[in-house]
Design an enzyme around this catalytic site. Structure first.
Site, short mmCIF file in Angstrom:
data_model
loop_
_atom_site.label_atom_id
_atom_site.label_comp_id
_atom_site.label_asym_id
_atom_site.label_seq_id
_atom_site.Cartn_x
_atom_site.Cartn_y
_atom_site.Cartn_z
N ASP A 318 -5.59 12.60 25.96
CA ASP A 318 -4.65 13.71 26.09
C ASP A 318 -5.16 14.89 25.28
OD1 ASP A 318 -1.81 15.13 25.85
OD2 ASP A 318 -1.56 13.53 27.32
N ASP A 319 -4.28 15.73 24.81
CA ASP A 319 -4.64 16.95 24.09
C ASP A 319 -5.46 16.62 22.83
OD1 ASP A 319 -4.61 19.64 23.65
OD2 ASP A 319 -2.44 19.82 23.37
N LYS A 403 -4.81 15.37 33.65
CA LYS A 403 -3.41 15.75 33.41
C LYS A 403 -3.43 17.25 33.08
CE LYS A 403 0.24 14.89 29.96
NZ LYS A 403 0.62 13.99 28.87
N ASP A 405 -1.30 20.52 32.13
CA ASP A 405 -0.02 20.90 31.53
C ASP A 405 0.38 22.31 31.98
OD1 ASP A 405 2.16 20.85 29.68
OD2 ASP A 405 1.02 19.40 28.50
N GLY A 464 8.92 19.43 35.85
CA GLY A 464 9.88 19.48 36.96
C GLY A 464 10.28 20.89 37.38
N ARG A 481 5.23 15.40 36.53
CA ARG A 481 6.32 15.10 35.60
C ARG A 481 7.60 15.71 36.15
NH1 ARG A 481 4.80 14.94 30.17
NH2 ARG A 481 6.87 15.73 29.74
N ASP A 485 9.35 16.09 27.79
CA ASP A 485 8.70 14.92 27.19
C ASP A 485 9.71 13.82 26.81
OD1 ASP A 485 6.59 16.62 27.33
OD2 ASP A 485 5.94 16.32 25.26
C1 GLA Z 1 3.06 18.33 26.41
C2 GLA Z 1 3.03 17.13 27.33
C3 GLA Z 1 2.74 15.89 26.50
C4 GLA Z 1 1.40 16.06 25.81
C5 GLA Z 1 1.42 17.32 24.95
C6 GLA Z 1 0.05 17.64 24.39
O1 GLA Z 1 4.11 18.26 25.52
O2 GLA Z 1 4.25 16.98 28.01
O3 GLA Z 1 2.75 14.74 27.32
O4 GLA Z 1 0.40 16.11 26.77
O5 GLA Z 1 1.84 18.44 25.72
O6 GLA Z 1 0.08 18.76 23.57
#
Ligand code: GLA
Length: 678
Positions: A318-319, A403, A405, A464, A481, A485
């Site tokens: 992820d990030d 993924k 964002d 969403g 999504r 979160d």
């Molecule tokens: C958002 C996403 C999380 C994650 C963070 C990373 O909040 O919804 O799932 O990927 O960014 O910074």
């Protein structure tokens, strides 16, 4: 001394002893290791970020700071007089979106005081609660019914006036014992996981046959199309298909204990992710602490624990694999791109191709994360203005999943410049209600990903916005999504579950609604601890994600997987609901009090039903509305978790008895019993 005088003296000395001890007990002097809160631990006498406790410009020397949702319980046993404090959100999150909480004081289980909804910047509110005869004091902070982003909550000057003792014990929440329902898989081979697999013509093919059972095991197949090869020892199918088409393959596995076979439909065409992706993602456990080493260890564990034998495939970073816009952490600083504009991984990652190769060599696939704005949600480099270069980089390194964002793109749609240092990194679901603008960055990256010579599952992460389920597939998205979160508690999960009814009809093979990653096992966004869900809540969580045909992304520290969590993640009959080729997402078809009934039609004509108890007490009922599940005639009833038939029922004539634990689920499969031949 006569006896009367002696008794009076005794009484006086008792009272002077008691009053000697009576006094102030500061909450920041108590043992706060029992506090339950979202991520991290409470901090005494300072704000969570290490600054002085400050509410609306006023600083305080005493108290503690915690993160909603938070809970502290103190055993008083009638020995206290009053509790007093001031409450508010700490100024350290000023300017950040989403800070809103409610402070609540419970005495012996009853709500005695509430702050009402408080937001960042609100002045500290005083709280005074009488405690005479009270046995248990609970200090709670809720997320203010939105989410818990930036909910840094301070209880300042918090103290108990004691009627005697000089301290009080804090208590940990009673935990219910985990119980394992998943039967151990047999020693003989069993082929699990998806029965259909999509690939695009010309893309490198990798499919590891997921098979449980004793090793060594050998594999073979019939019907494999030209261009593909199966490695008999590892069970990996690799190669490349050039011609579109559907290929019916029979997979076989054998070991010293027996043999088995199972069909696999390989569909070479336009669509991939024909069943929801299954894997692991670094965010819910490591967040900004992720590193290539941790990711490799997660991949190793996926194999060592045998999860790979149940269909778990993706290892997703992820990030925080990129450099950061402003961090002082030397492992995150450095040029975000080179002179040609190529994205540079941070020094914790270095060679991204080597990482993807490492993951592939284990028979797994690799995933990555980015954002369409210049910055990701965590403030690392995003893809804005470099989308094609980034898509090429991901493909060149060998990544199989992206993924994507939304963060910092919202600011651009509102007119801020990409170079503006004030462009916020963090925004969840904010920026535009204009569908064209909402789609634009996803369409762009979607096109570039499709141009790459490998299949990259495309996961949209924009919470969403603009009803993404209506158009996510048209911008090449494989999943999206549907909400903000998830955080590690029942309430967050429940709210996400309740939001799934609207997008449900739009799920289909290749296009999945994503209710966010799993919160099972050790999770905690940089500070992993055991999940706060009870065992029953965990059964409900995993069952519903499977009924929802959701992407299944384990969010925990893989190296801390225990037998209970492994039991949850390796029940092949439950996973089969998620991976069912029909790809129909369960919908809530009925409610009985607090019980919601979710039903999902499966490819073989049977129906999986989850009876979910959202109430605070166990539910006992005789469920009669089986016809409402669109079932008819005589049905065999199978307990999916226990993997056994538990009876038969005639629809319309009989009811089915249910005992559903608090926040738990009973997961059944109904299959028509063929009528006897006359
Ligand atoms: C958002 C996403 C999380 C994650 C963070 C990373 O909040 O919804 O799932 O990927 O960014 O910074």
């Amino acid at each position: 001394m006569n006896p009367r005088h002696f008794a009076v003296a005794l009484l006086i000395s008792f009272f002077s002893f008691a009053s000697l001890n009576a006094g102030t007990v500061w909450i920041d002097e108590l043992n706060l290791t029992t506090v339950e809160q979202e991520g991290g631990a409470p901090v005494k006498k300072l704000a969570l970020g290490g600054h002085a406790l400050t509410i609306a410009g006023q600083t305080f020397a005493r108290g503690y700071s915690t993160h909603a949702e938070s809970w502290l319980a103190i055993q008083l046993d009638g020995q206290a007089r009053t509790f007093s404090a001031k409450v508010g959100i700490d100024d350290e999150v000023k300017g950040k979106p989403g800070g809103s909480v409610e402070f609540v004081v419970l005495v012996d289980g009853q709500k005695l005081w509430s702050s009402g909804l408080m937001r960042t910047g609100d002045a500290a509110k005083p709280c005074d609660v009488p405690l005479a005869k009270v046995k248990l004091l609970e200090l709670v902070v809720t997320d203010g019914e939105d989410n818990n982003y930036y909910d840094h909550a301070d209880w300042v000057d918090a103290k108990i006036e004691s009627a005697g003792p000089s301290t009080f014990a804090t208590v940990a929440r009673a935990v219910s014992e985990p119980y394992i329902l998943t039967p151990a898989p047999p020693a003989s081979p069993r082929i699990n996981g998806a029965r259909v697999f999509g690939v695009r013509p010309g893309s490198p093919f990798l499919f590891t046959v997921p098979a449980s059972g004793q090793r060594p095991m050998t594999f073979s197949a019939t019907g494999l199309p030209a261009g593909l090869e199966l490695d008999a020892m590892t069970g990996r199918i690799t190669g490349r298909l050039t011609n579109p088409g559907t290929y019916a393959v029979i997979l076989r596995a054998g070991n010293a204990a027996g043999r088995t076979e199972s069909p696999l439909r390989i569909v070479c065409g336009d669509q991939i992710a024909l069943t929801p992706p299954m894997g692991w993602n670094s965010w819910n456990c490591f967040a900004q602490e992720v590193s290539a080493d941790k990711v490799k260890r997660a991949a190793d564990t996926m194999v060592r624990t045998g999860l790979i034998n149940h269909g778990w495939t993706y290892i997703n970073v992820d990030d925080f694999w990129q450099n950061h816009r402003a961090s002082k952490d030397p492992t995150l600083t450095g040029e975000v791109r080179d002179a040609q504009g190529n994205i540079r991984p941070n020094s914790r990652f270095g060679d991204m191709k080597a990482l993807a190769d490492y993951i592939h060599n284990l028979g797994l696939k690799a995933g990555l994360y980015s954002s369409p704005g210049p910055w990701t949600c965590g403030g690392c480099a995003g893809s804005y203005g470099h989308e094609l270069q980034d898509a090429q980089a991901y493909a060149g390194w060998g990544f199989d999943y992206l993924k994507y964002d939304w963060c910092s793109y919202g600011g651009l749609t509102l007119g801020l410049a990409a170079s503006d240092p004030k462009l916020p990194s963090v925004e969840w679901g904010k920026g535009t209600s204009n569908v064209d603008l909402a789609q634009k960055p996803y369409r762009l990256m979607g096109e570039y990903l499709r141009q790459q010579p490998r299949d990259i599952v495309y996961s949209l992460c924009q919470y969403g916005m603009s009803d993404v389920w209506l158009w996510g597939g048209s911008v090449a998205g494989n999943s999206w999504r549907t909400t903000n979160d998830i955080s590690g508690n029942w309430k967050s999960m429940r709210n996400i579950i309740l939001a799934q009814d609207i997008p449900a009809p739009w799920a289909k093979p290749g296009n999945w609604n994503d209710p966010d990653m799993l919160i099972l096992g050790y999770i905690g966004w940089g500070n992993p601890k055991p999940t706060r869900l009870t065992p029953d809540e965990q059964y409900l969580h995993f069952s519903l994600w499977c009924l929802f045909s959701a992407p299944l992304l384990i969010g925990c520290d893989m190296e801390k997987l225990d037998a209970f969590t492994l039991g949850l993640l390796t029940n092949d009959e439950v996973i089969a609901l998620d991976q069912d080729p029909l790809g129909q997402q369960a919908r809530c078809v009925d409610t009985v009090g607090d019980v919601r009934v979710y039903s999902k039609k499966l490819e073989d004509g049977s129906v999986a039903v989850g009876f979910c108890n959202f109430g605070a007490r166990p539910a006992e009922l005789k469920y009669a509305n089986l016809a409402g599940l669109r079932l008819a005639g005589r049905q065999q009833v199978r307990d999916i978790w226990r993997q056994k038939v538990v009876g038969t029922v005639t629809i319309g004539r009989e009811a089915w008895p249910l005992v559903i634990p608090t926040h738990g689920i009973v997961l059944l499969k109904f299959t028509a019993v063929p009528a006897p031949i006359p």
